[in-house]
Design an enzyme around this catalytic site. Structure first.
Site, short mmCIF file in Angstrom:
data_model
loop_
_atom_site.label_atom_id
_atom_site.label_comp_id
_atom_site.label_asym_id
_atom_site.label_seq_id
_atom_site.Cartn_x
_atom_site.Cartn_y
_atom_site.Cartn_z
N ARG A 549 24.29 92.02 46.75
CA ARG A 549 25.67 92.20 47.17
C ARG A 549 26.50 92.90 46.11
NH1 ARG A 549 27.00 86.36 49.69
NH2 ARG A 549 25.55 85.79 48.05
N SER A 610 19.61 87.51 38.62
CA SER A 610 18.96 86.19 38.71
C SER A 610 17.51 86.21 38.25
CB SER A 610 19.04 85.69 40.14
OG SER A 610 20.32 85.89 40.62
N ASP A 664 22.31 83.61 38.20
CA ASP A 664 22.96 83.08 39.40
C ASP A 664 23.34 81.60 39.27
OD1 ASP A 664 20.28 82.34 39.47
OD2 ASP A 664 19.94 82.92 41.57
C1 BG6 Z 1 23.60 83.25 46.69
C2 BG6 Z 1 24.12 83.63 45.33
O1 BG6 Z 1 24.58 82.72 47.47
O2 BG6 Z 1 22.50 82.39 46.52
C3 BG6 Z 1 23.01 84.32 44.59
O3 BG6 Z 1 25.25 84.45 45.45
C4 BG6 Z 1 21.83 83.46 44.50
O4 BG6 Z 1 23.45 84.68 43.30
C5 BG6 Z 1 21.42 83.02 45.89
O5 BG6 Z 1 20.76 84.12 43.87
C6 BG6 Z 1 20.26 82.10 45.85
O6 BG6 Z 1 19.80 81.83 47.16
P1 BG6 Z 1 18.80 82.71 47.99
O7 BG6 Z 1 18.34 81.82 49.06
O8 BG6 Z 1 19.57 83.89 48.48
O9 BG6 Z 1 17.69 83.10 47.04
C1 GLC Z 2 14.08 82.57 39.48
C2 GLC Z 2 14.73 83.31 38.32
C3 GLC Z 2 15.96 82.60 37.85
C4 GLC Z 2 16.87 82.34 39.01
C5 GLC Z 2 16.17 81.62 40.10
C6 GLC Z 2 17.03 81.37 41.31
O1 GLC Z 2 13.61 81.39 39.00
O2 GLC Z 2 13.80 83.43 37.28
O3 GLC Z 2 16.60 83.33 36.88
O4 GLC Z 2 17.98 81.62 38.58
O5 GLC Z 2 15.03 82.35 40.49
O6 GLC Z 2 17.44 82.55 41.91
#
Ligand code: BG6
Ligand code: GLC
Ligand code: GLC
Length: 924
Positions: A549, A610, A664
């Site tokens: 995003r 992340s 994240d």
């Molecule tokens: C989102 C966050 O809502 O959730 C992200 O904005 C995060 O930063 C994510 O990585 C994690 O959840 P998913 O299910 O999208 O991997």
């Molecule tokens: C993976 C990444 C980590 C992140 C997590 C959740 O473990 O290594 O940095 O926070 O996924 O998205």
């Protein structure tokens, strides 16, 4: 065809009124006989009323109505599936109660292949009348004696015989091998049995007998044996209909419709026990004076009124009563009766069926009635045949009305416009009187035209079906054992979870000290959660979850406003070259700026990235290694902020000011921290899983300073990569790991997060299929396909509001055709896998909050955890299980879980805002 009389009668009405000898019979006799038989006519409207009344009673009984007691019992039988056709083995079957005063023992060999049959050996034993009416123990001893006598004549060893007990009386079953007799019906009245478990009584008698080691594995009603023994045609037989000494039906019902079961999954076979219908006077309009007399003279007056109009035990008796009446009125036999004609039980079903036979019947009338001491006038035989036909026809029509009630119930509850169904039929009335089936069929068609019914005669008088149930009971027990064995390693007890928590705490401490540990405990340079004074417009990127995003975040005194757009990162980009990935990211930013009218502006940018990064400051993050589905080349070991800046340079048109890079978890903690200052932990359970928390700076090796706090990105996904989770890892986890793009890495994450749970389930399903527990042992190509079983299916399948039928639909959409049993097992597999995931995650959170509590030297800690991630948010039970585990493992911490509403981009913007403020202060 509004008025329904004996079929034979109608057919012959137009024929000349001549006896077989060609002599006219006195027309007044025939009129008087016909007049008398009028009583046995049941109109179509009356049949429809019976159908509707019975349907009403069935539904009341299913709903658990107690008062007034419904007219039928609807007894669940614990048979949950129709046969596979693959059942095999040798089984002993004991039948009691279906066929009058006899007891049958059978030796049934099931071949395990549909269509292959071996004739069973069987022996019939006549039960002496004094045994039918004597003490219960005597009856069961008699049965055990018959079993021994039968087995003595067979070349079998005395070891471990499995027996199915067909006991055809109304019983409350509480298991496949537990069944309490409610009341005797049909000529039996042994003392000390009603209210007792008949399986136990039989087991005791077998033990007293002592000759053979026989395990009573299942007890079934004859209707169930009939249904189960039926050779499956196009589809399975789902209704069993018996018209023997008595009458009854069973059918496959959705378990959730059976209130007493308190079970919302699967199907169960229900025995209607329709013989008792009409005990509450519902049959009033169709009962004749003969029915009343028969009832009064029976062993159980007032009970089983419907059965007494249909069951073979009673049809002969009705004929006898009518003939005696006509004789006494001078209409038949020259007005003479005989002692035999006036004695109960002198005319049997066999006699009625033989006499009714349109071809040979007249001769049989003479012979049979002569045996009763009556001389039948030349013209009278046909009249006697009319009597037989009238009574048999009425029985078939009434039986059809009852069957129609069951079928219309099924059609409604299955919401099918045209119900296609097979009904297995069994019992001596069908065998002895073939027209019974044709009248039944014709009437059913009339009453439920929306059902396409095929009638299939039972095999071996239901004995094979009983063996099937016994085999199914044995198979289900074996499958359940295998399922339990397979899932056992997923069921973690308190000690195991506490050990995970302890290991995690130890790994945290080591990681913070900079010692070898699977937890990297990365400093983030975020030193405080938001204090509400942050202001300004920021750009944010959010890369690494399900969605990429780009966001515009406006932080004002009135709150935070977010505008965002989701862009896709195709797999070829995520796994291509680093340059390509970062160029793509910048292209998305440019597109977003144009759409938002921000082109040319250089807003401060916060980058949620992340993946594990070693940070040296807020705006420096060296990617240690990719995780989840990413593997873009030439990025690991590089500063991600530099890679982004280089891409910006390549795309000369844009100006961007990258201020902060955040994980994240950190973005989520900051985002939730803006609303709740107690939020000092960030948790993600989505594609991947990870946590961050506010640690005492003095505990963080490698960052200068002893005072204050720093947020630590734990990178807990890698927990256990040093082998410390070894004992908890199953072979399925190993399979998933091996097939991943980073084998040996992210052990904890691979047991918890959305990217992997579906795969774990898929591997378990493959294993259960190879054991023959699922999908009848047939491997499907679909299930071999990687990632076919998405984690979102776990969330859907485990949703409480889903009926098993919908679970099946989800799996069928995947190309997995399965039975209700299969669907139930798939559900249990999903539950075991997601439960373990949630509990492990809970153990991790418990370690974190306990660490914070200990850091602060508090007896009690009150703290909030900001959470994000699709698995956590969408799964119906995940969050509850995490919280429960934390309560159990960290009882001194009061933990509130806050779900992040705005994603971590908002948090990244807040981190950026703080950094900008500090930078301005530096300038000042
Ligand atoms: C989102 C966050 O809502 O959730 C992200 O904005 C995060 O930063 C994510 O990585 C994690 O959840 P998913 O299910 O999208 O991997
Ligand atoms: C993976 C990444 C980590 C992140 C997590 C959740 O473990 O290594 O940095 O926070 O996924 O998205
Ligand atoms: C009686 C019994 C019932 C049985 C039927 C047919 O109605 O109560 O259990 O199925 O007879 O034998």
């Amino acid at each position: 065809m509004d008025s329904i009389g004996p079929v034979g009668l109608q057919q012959r009405e137009g024929a000349p009124s001549c006896s077989q000898e060609g002599l006219p019979y006195p027309s007044d006799s025939s009129e008087l006989v016909l007049e008398c038989l009028q009583q046995f006519k049941v109109t179509r409207t009356q049949l429809q009323q019976i159908q509707a009344n019975l349907l009403g009673s069935m539904e009341q009984a299913l709903a658990g109505q107690v008062s007034p007691a419904p007219a039928v019992r609807m007894l669940p039988t614990y048979v949950g599936s129709t046969p596979h056709g693959t059942e095999q083995g040798d089984f002993l079957v004991l039948e009691l109660g279906a066929t009058g005063a006899s007891l049958r023992v059978l030796w049934v060999t099931l071949m395990g292949t549909e269509g292959h049959r071996m004739e069973p050996r069987s022996q019939e034993f006549v039960i002496p009348p004094e045994v039918m009416l004597g003490p219960g123990q005597q009856l069961f001893d008699f049965a055990a004696h018959c079993l021994s006598e039968f087995l003595d004549a067979l070349p079998v060893s005395t070891q471990d015989l499995q027996l199915g007990f067909s006991f055809s009386f109304p019983c409350h079953q509480t298991g496949l091998d537990r069944s309490t007799l409610i009341s005797w019906t049909k000529g039996f009245r042994c003392s000390g049995v009603e209210g007792h478990d008949v399986v136990q009584l039989l087991r005791d008698a077998i033990k007293r007998q002592g000759a053979y080691n026989i395990d009573v594995v299942a007890v079934v009603n004859d209707t169930v044996g009939t249904m189960m023994g039926c050779e499956p045609g196009v589809g399975p037989c789902e209704v069993g209909l018996v018209v023997d000494t008595g009458t009854n039906a069973c059918y496959m019902e959705e378990a959730r419709h059976v209130a007493v079961l308190d079970e919302d999954r699967g199907r169960v076979c229900v025995s209607v026990e329709w013989g008792s219908f009409g005990d509450d006077e519902a049959l009033g309009p169709v009962l004749t004076t003969f029915d009343h007399s028969l009832d009064q003279e029976s062993l159980n007056p007032g009970a089983q009124r419907f059965e007494k109009m249909i069951g073979g035990l009673y049809l002969g008796e009705l004929v006898r009563l009518v003939l005696a009446h006509l004789a006494q009125r001078g209409v038949l036999f020259g007005g003479r009766t005989s002692p035999a004609l006036l004695s109960r039980g002198s005319i049997l079903l066999e006699h009625v069926a033989e006499m009714e036979d349109p071809l040979a019947g007249a001769a049989r009338v003479h012979a049979i009635l002569q045996d009763l001491g009556l001389s039948v006038g030349a013209s009278e035989a046909e009249l006697v045949q009319y009597v037989c036909a009238a009574i048999l026809t009425r029985a078939a029509r009434l039986c059809a009305a009852a069957l129609a009630a069951v079928l219309s119930h099924l059609q409604h509850s299955r919401e099918q416009q045209m119900l296609q169904i097979a009904v297995a039929t069994g019992g001596r009335v069908f065998e002895r009187y073939p027209s019974f089936l044709s009248i039944l069929q014709e009437t059913v068609k009339l009453l439920v035209p929306e059902c396409d019914v095929s009638f299939i005669p039972s095999v071996d008088g239901g004995g094979r079906g009983v063996a099937m149930v016994t085999a199914v009971a044995a198979r289900m027990a074996a499958h359940r054992r295998l399922l339990e064995e397979t899932l056992a390693p997923f069921r973690l007890n308190h000690e195991q979870l506490a050990a995970v928590q302890a290991q995690m705490q130890e790994a945290m401490a080591k990681g913070l000290r900079g010692e070898a540990s699977s937890l990297r405990m990365l400093p983030t340079y975020v030193r405080a959660t938001p204090d509400g004074s942050e202001r300004g417009d920021f750009l944010a990127l959010d890369l690494g979850g399900t969605n990429f995003r780009v966001l515009l975040v406006r932080v004002t005194a009135g709150g935070v406003q977010i505008t965002n757009q989701v862009y896709s990162i195709p797999e070829c980009v995520a796994q291509g070259s680093g340059q390509q990935l970062f160029d793509h990211i910048v292209d998305c930013i440019v597109d977003f700026q144009q759409k938002q009218g921000l082109s040319g502006q250089s807003l401060p940018l916060g980058f949620t990235f992340s993946f594990p990064c070693r940070q040296l400051g807020l705006d420096q993050g060296i990617l240690l290694n990719w995780t989840k589905g990413f593997s873009a080349s030439d990025c690991e070991g590089q500063d991600v902020v530099c890679l982004l800046r280089e891409a910006i340079r390549r795309r000369q048109a844009v100006k961007l000011n990258v201020v902060a890079i955040v994980n994240d978890t950190v973005g989520t903690m900051m985002s939730c921290g803006y609303e709740d200052p107690r939020c000092e932990v960030g948790l993600i359970v989505g594609t991947g899983t990870n946590a961050c928390y506010m640690e005492e700076l003095r505990n963080v090796a490698g960052v200068a300073g002893d005072y204050g706090h720093m947020c630590i990105n734990m990178e807990w996904g890698a927990f256990g990569d040093d082998g410390s989770l070894g004992l908890l890892r199953t072979s399925f986890d190993a399979n998933v790991d091996q097939a991943s793009i980073n084998p040996g890495k992210q052990s904890f994450e691979k047991m918890i997060s959305g990217m992997y749970l579906g795969e774990i389930v898929r591997h378990i399903l493959l294993h259960l299929t190879s054991l023959g527990v699922l999908f009848r042992g047939q491997q499907t190509q679909r299930l071999q396909t990687r990632d076919i079983f998405k984690t979102k299916f776990l969330s859907e399948i485990e949703s409480d509001s889903l009926a098993l039928r919908q679970v099946r639909a989800i799996l069928e959409d995947l190309g997995l055709p399965l039975t209700s049993d299969d669907a139930l097992m798939v559900l249990e597999v999903c539950q075991a896998v997601s439960q373990r995931a949630a509990q492990l995650c809970g153990a991790g959170v418990a370690a974190v909050v306990e660490k914070i509590r200990e850091n602060r030297g508090l007896d009690e800690l009150t703290i909030s955890v900001g959470v994000d991630g699709t698995l956590y948010k969408l799964h119906p039970h995940f969050s509850g299980l995490v919280a429960a585990t934390v309560r159990e493992l960290a009882p001194r911490c009061a933990v509130t879980f806050l779900q992040s509403e705005d994603g971590s981009g908002k948090g990244a913007a807040l981190v950026t805002a703080v950094a900008c403020r500090l930078a301005q202060m530096d300038h000042v």
